[in-house]
Each structure stands twice: as structure tokens, then as C-alpha cells.
Design a protein around this motif. Structure first.
Motif, PDB file in Angstrom:
ATOM      1  N   LEU A  54       2.870  71.126  82.092  1.00 20.16           N
ATOM      2  CA  LEU A  54       3.431  70.098  81.353  1.00 20.16           C
ATOM      3  C   LEU A  54       3.165  68.797  81.934  1.00 20.16           C
ATOM      4  CD1 LEU A  54       5.484  69.295  79.242  1.00 20.16           C
ATOM      5  CD2 LEU A  54       7.454  69.486  80.970  1.00 20.16           C
ATOM      6  N   PRO A  55       2.176  68.004  81.433  1.00 22.08           N
ATOM      7  CA  PRO A  55       1.604  66.912  81.862  1.00 22.08           C
ATOM      8  C   PRO A  55       2.726  65.905  81.997  1.00 22.08           C
ATOM      9  CG  PRO A  55       0.239  67.417  80.257  1.00 22.08           C
ATOM     10  CD  PRO A  55       1.378  68.562  80.028  1.00 22.08           C
ATOM     11  N   SER A  56       2.906  65.183  83.064  1.00 18.99           N
ATOM     12  CA  SER A  56       3.925  63.946  82.998  1.00 18.99           C
ATOM     13  C   SER A  56       3.288  62.739  82.983  1.00 18.99           C
ATOM     14  CB  SER A  56       4.491  63.782  84.566  1.00 18.99           C
ATOM     15  OG  SER A  56       3.179  63.578  85.395  1.00 18.99           O
ATOM     16  N   GLY A  57       4.024  61.712  82.563  1.00 25.33           N
ATOM     17  CA  GLY A  57       3.362  60.296  82.202  1.00 25.33           C
ATOM     18  C   GLY A  57       4.039  59.946  80.887  1.00 25.33           C
ATOM     19  N   ARG A  58       3.330  58.936  80.589  1.00 22.76           N
ATOM     20  CA  ARG A  58       3.674  58.559  78.880  1.00 22.76           C
ATOM     21  C   ARG A  58       2.428  58.259  78.504  1.00 22.76           C
ATOM     22  NH1 ARG A  58       4.063  53.727  82.507  1.00 22.76           N
ATOM     23  NH2 ARG A  58       2.860  52.177  81.897  1.00 22.76           N
ATOM     24  N   PRO A  59       2.352  57.966  76.741  1.00 23.44           N
ATOM     25  CA  PRO A  59       1.269  57.884  76.096  1.00 23.44           C
ATOM     26  C   PRO A  59       0.190  56.749  76.478  1.00 23.44           C
ATOM     27  CG  PRO A  59       3.079  58.298  74.929  1.00 23.44           C
ATOM     28  CD  PRO A  59       3.550  58.094  76.354  1.00 23.44           C
ATOM     29  N   GLY A  60       1.036  55.686  77.096  1.00 17.36           N
ATOM     30  CA  GLY A  60      -0.010  54.566  77.309  1.00 17.36           C
ATOM     31  C   GLY A  60       0.847  53.489  77.978  1.00 17.36           C
ATOM     32  N   LYS A  61       0.131  52.372  78.341  1.00 17.77           N
ATOM     33  CA  LYS A  61       0.677  51.238  79.138  1.00 17.77           C
ATOM     34  C   LYS A  61       1.484  50.307  78.149  1.00 17.77           C
ATOM     35  CE  LYS A  61      -2.794  50.521  82.479  1.00 17.77           C
ATOM     36  NZ  LYS A  61      -2.040  50.943  83.847  1.00 17.77           N
ATOM     37  N   SER A  62       2.383  49.794  78.476  1.00 17.73           N
ATOM     38  CA  SER A  62       3.230  48.736  77.703  1.00 17.73           C
ATOM     39  C   SER A  62       2.473  47.567  77.549  1.00 17.73           C
ATOM     40  CB  SER A  62       4.501  48.420  78.456  1.00 17.73           C
ATOM     41  OG  SER A  62       4.234  47.748  79.677  1.00 17.73           O
ATOM     42  N   THR A  63       2.702  46.787  76.466  1.00 11.29           N
ATOM     43  CA  THR A  63       1.972  45.547  76.016  1.00 11.29           C
ATOM     44  C   THR A  63       1.952  44.652  77.360  1.00 11.29           C
ATOM     45  OG1 THR A  63       2.560  45.679  73.672  1.00 11.29           O
ATOM     46  CG2 THR A  63       2.123  43.643  74.744  1.00 11.29           C
ATOM     47  N   PRO A  64       3.217  44.125  77.957  1.00 10.12           N
ATOM     48  CA  PRO A  64       3.093  43.258  79.071  1.00 10.12           C
ATOM     49  C   PRO A  64       2.037  43.732  80.140  1.00 10.12           C
ATOM     50  CG  PRO A  64       5.227  43.280  78.566  1.00 10.12           C
ATOM     51  CD  PRO A  64       4.568  44.615  77.818  1.00 10.12           C
ATOM     52  N   SER A  65       1.987  45.062  80.441  1.00  8.50           N
ATOM     53  CA  SER A  65       1.085  45.488  81.524  1.00  8.50           C
ATOM     54  C   SER A  65      -0.324  45.528  81.101  1.00  8.50           C
ATOM     55  CB  SER A  65       1.557  46.972  81.834  1.00  8.50           C
ATOM     56  OG  SER A  65       1.316  47.878  80.885  1.00  8.50           O
ATOM     57  N   ILE A  66      -0.862  45.886  79.654  1.00 10.95           N
ATOM     58  CA  ILE A  66      -2.037  45.665  79.273  1.00 10.95           C
ATOM     59  C   ILE A  66      -2.458  44.315  79.385  1.00 10.95           C
ATOM     60  CG2 ILE A  66      -3.393  45.760  77.144  1.00 10.95           C
ATOM     61  CD1 ILE A  66      -1.709  48.079  76.097  1.00 10.95           C
ATOM     62  N   ILE A  67      -1.728  43.111  78.991  1.00  7.06           N
ATOM     63  CA  ILE A  67      -2.063  41.966  79.095  1.00  7.06           C
ATOM     64  C   ILE A  67      -2.155  41.556  80.591  1.00  7.06           C
ATOM     65  CG2 ILE A  67      -1.359  39.430  78.541  1.00  7.06           C
ATOM     66  CD1 ILE A  67       0.099  40.827  75.831  1.00  7.06           C
ATOM     67  N   ALA A  68      -1.351  41.901  81.406  1.00  9.89           N
ATOM     68  CA  ALA A  68      -1.382  41.632  82.888  1.00  9.89           C
ATOM     69  C   ALA A  68      -2.737  42.205  83.414  1.00  9.89           C
ATOM     70  CB  ALA A  68      -0.421  42.057  83.415  1.00  9.89           C
ATOM     71  N   LYS A  69      -3.013  43.389  83.038  1.00 11.01           N
ATOM     72  CA  LYS A  69      -4.309  43.839  83.570  1.00 11.01           C
ATOM     73  C   LYS A  69      -5.628  43.239  83.038  1.00 11.01           C
ATOM     74  CE  LYS A  69      -6.439  48.353  84.528  1.00 11.01           C
ATOM     75  NZ  LYS A  69      -6.243  49.761  84.482  1.00 11.01           N
ATOM     76  N   LEU A  70      -5.584  42.819  81.905  1.00 10.94           N
ATOM     77  CA  LEU A  70      -6.744  42.109  81.158  1.00 10.94           C
ATOM     78  C   LEU A  70      -6.969  40.781  82.055  1.00 10.94           C
ATOM     79  CD1 LEU A  70      -6.298  42.592  77.538  1.00 10.94           C
ATOM     80  CD2 LEU A  70      -7.995  43.599  78.715  1.00 10.94           C
ATOM     81  N   LYS A  71      -5.708  40.060  82.309  1.00  8.20           N
ATOM     82  CA  LYS A  71      -5.844  38.858  82.969  1.00  8.20           C
ATOM     83  C   LYS A  71      -6.158  38.929  84.667  1.00  8.20           C
ATOM     84  CE  LYS A  71      -2.716  36.111  80.020  1.00  8.20           C
ATOM     85  NZ  LYS A  71      -1.658  35.473  79.797  1.00  8.20           N
ATOM     86  N   ARG A  72      -5.783  40.246  85.049  1.00  7.79           N
ATOM     87  CA  ARG A  72      -6.049  40.544  86.419  1.00  7.79           C
ATOM     88  C   ARG A  72      -7.578  40.697  86.640  1.00  7.79           C
ATOM     89  NH1 ARG A  72      -2.376  43.849  86.902  1.00  7.79           N
ATOM     90  NH2 ARG A  72      -3.489  45.655  86.811  1.00  7.79           N
ATOM     91  N   ILE A  73      -8.060  41.578  85.725  1.00  6.08           N
ATOM     92  CA  ILE A  73      -9.322  42.156  85.995  1.00  6.08           C
ATOM     93  C   ILE A  73     -10.228  41.403  84.784  1.00  6.08           C
ATOM     94  CG2 ILE A  73     -10.839  44.129  86.167  1.00  6.08           C
ATOM     95  CD1 ILE A  73      -8.225  45.771  86.957  1.00  6.08           C
ATOM     96  N   PRO A  74     -10.883  40.439  85.134  1.00  5.87           N
ATOM     97  CA  PRO A  74     -11.771  39.604  84.059  1.00  5.87           C
ATOM     98  C   PRO A  74     -12.734  40.430  83.719  1.00  5.87           C
ATOM     99  CG  PRO A  74     -11.505  38.379  86.116  1.00  5.87           C
ATOM    100  CD  PRO A  74     -11.061  39.686  86.486  1.00  5.87           C
ATOM    101  N   THR A  75     -13.231  41.522  84.099  1.00  2.00           N
ATOM    102  CA  THR A  75     -14.313  42.360  83.511  1.00  2.00           C
ATOM    103  C   THR A  75     -13.873  43.756  82.875  1.00  2.00           C
ATOM    104  OG1 THR A  75     -14.463  43.472  85.322  1.00  2.00           O
ATOM    105  CG2 THR A  75     -16.048  41.614  85.056  1.00  2.00           C
ATOM    106  N   MET A  76     -12.524  43.610  82.725  1.00  2.00           N
ATOM    107  CA  MET A  76     -11.875  44.884  82.062  1.00  2.00           C
ATOM    108  C   MET A  76     -11.786  44.612  80.304  1.00  2.00           C
ATOM    109  SD  MET A  76     -10.135  47.774  81.955  1.00  2.00           S
ATOM    110  CE  MET A  76     -10.127  47.969  83.935  1.00  2.00           C
ATOM    111  N   GLN A  77     -12.198  45.814  79.937  1.00  9.35           N
ATOM    112  CA  GLN A  77     -12.442  45.641  78.368  1.00  9.35           C
ATOM    113  C   GLN A  77     -11.030  46.548  77.887  1.00  9.35           C
ATOM    114  OE1 GLN A  77     -16.104  47.482  77.773  1.00  9.35           O
ATOM    115  NE2 GLN A  77     -17.171  45.759  77.098  1.00  9.35           N
TER     116      GLN A  77
END
Length: 82
Positions: A54-77
Motif C-alpha cells: 500500500l503506497p503512502s503519499g498523495r497524488p501530487g504537490k499542492s498548488t503553493p508547493s508547485i509554485i514555490a518549487k518553480l521559483k526556488r529552482i530556476p531550471t525546474m520545468q
């Protein structure tokens, strides 16, 4: 939105990273995230059925965490965020 191309997803990611957030872009991001749910559910089902795990976790990142990651890592697509 499920027919969005990889380049369209990545352009959306660039807008989310660099511009003021528009309602249209936030809706597009939500649509894109939801389009991945079927694949996620298929993978989880396969792991459960074939491996008995039974895998743990959630289907995906939240909207705020996606935006934060995009801003934090300039080369991230956006298409590469897991």
C-alpha cells in the motif's frame, strides 16, 4: 486541459514562476494536476495488486508547493515536477 502538450505545460510553469498569478493560469494548473490523477491511481492499483503493498503519499504537490518549487529552482520545468 488533458490534451495539453509538454511545451504548453512548461510555458505555464514559466508564467507561474515569473508573472503575477492569473486566475486562468491557476485554473490551468489545477486542470493539469487533475489530469494526472488517473495515471496515479493506476500506478497505486498496480502496486497493490501485484506487490501487495500500500503506497503512502498523495497524488501530487499542492498548488503553493508547485509554485514555490518553480521559483526556488530556476531550471525546474513544470512537466518534470513529481
Amino acid at each position: 486541459m488533458s490534451n495539453i502538450s509538454k511545451s504548453q505545460v512548461d510555458r505555464l510553469g514559466e508564467r507561474l514562476r515569473t508573472e503575477a498569478l492569473s486566475d486562468d493560469d491557476l485554473r490551468a494548473l489545477d486542470d493539469y494536476r487533475r489530469s494526472l490523477n488517473d495515471t496515479y491511481n493506476t500506478v497505486v492499483s498496480t502496486i497493490q495488486e501485484r506487490l501487495g503493498l500500500l503506497p503512502s503519499g498523495r497524488p501530487g504537490k499542492s498548488t503553493p508547493s508547485i509554485i514555490a518549487k518553480l521559483k526556488r529552482i530556476p531550471t525546474m520545468q513544470l512537466s518534470k515536477i513529481q
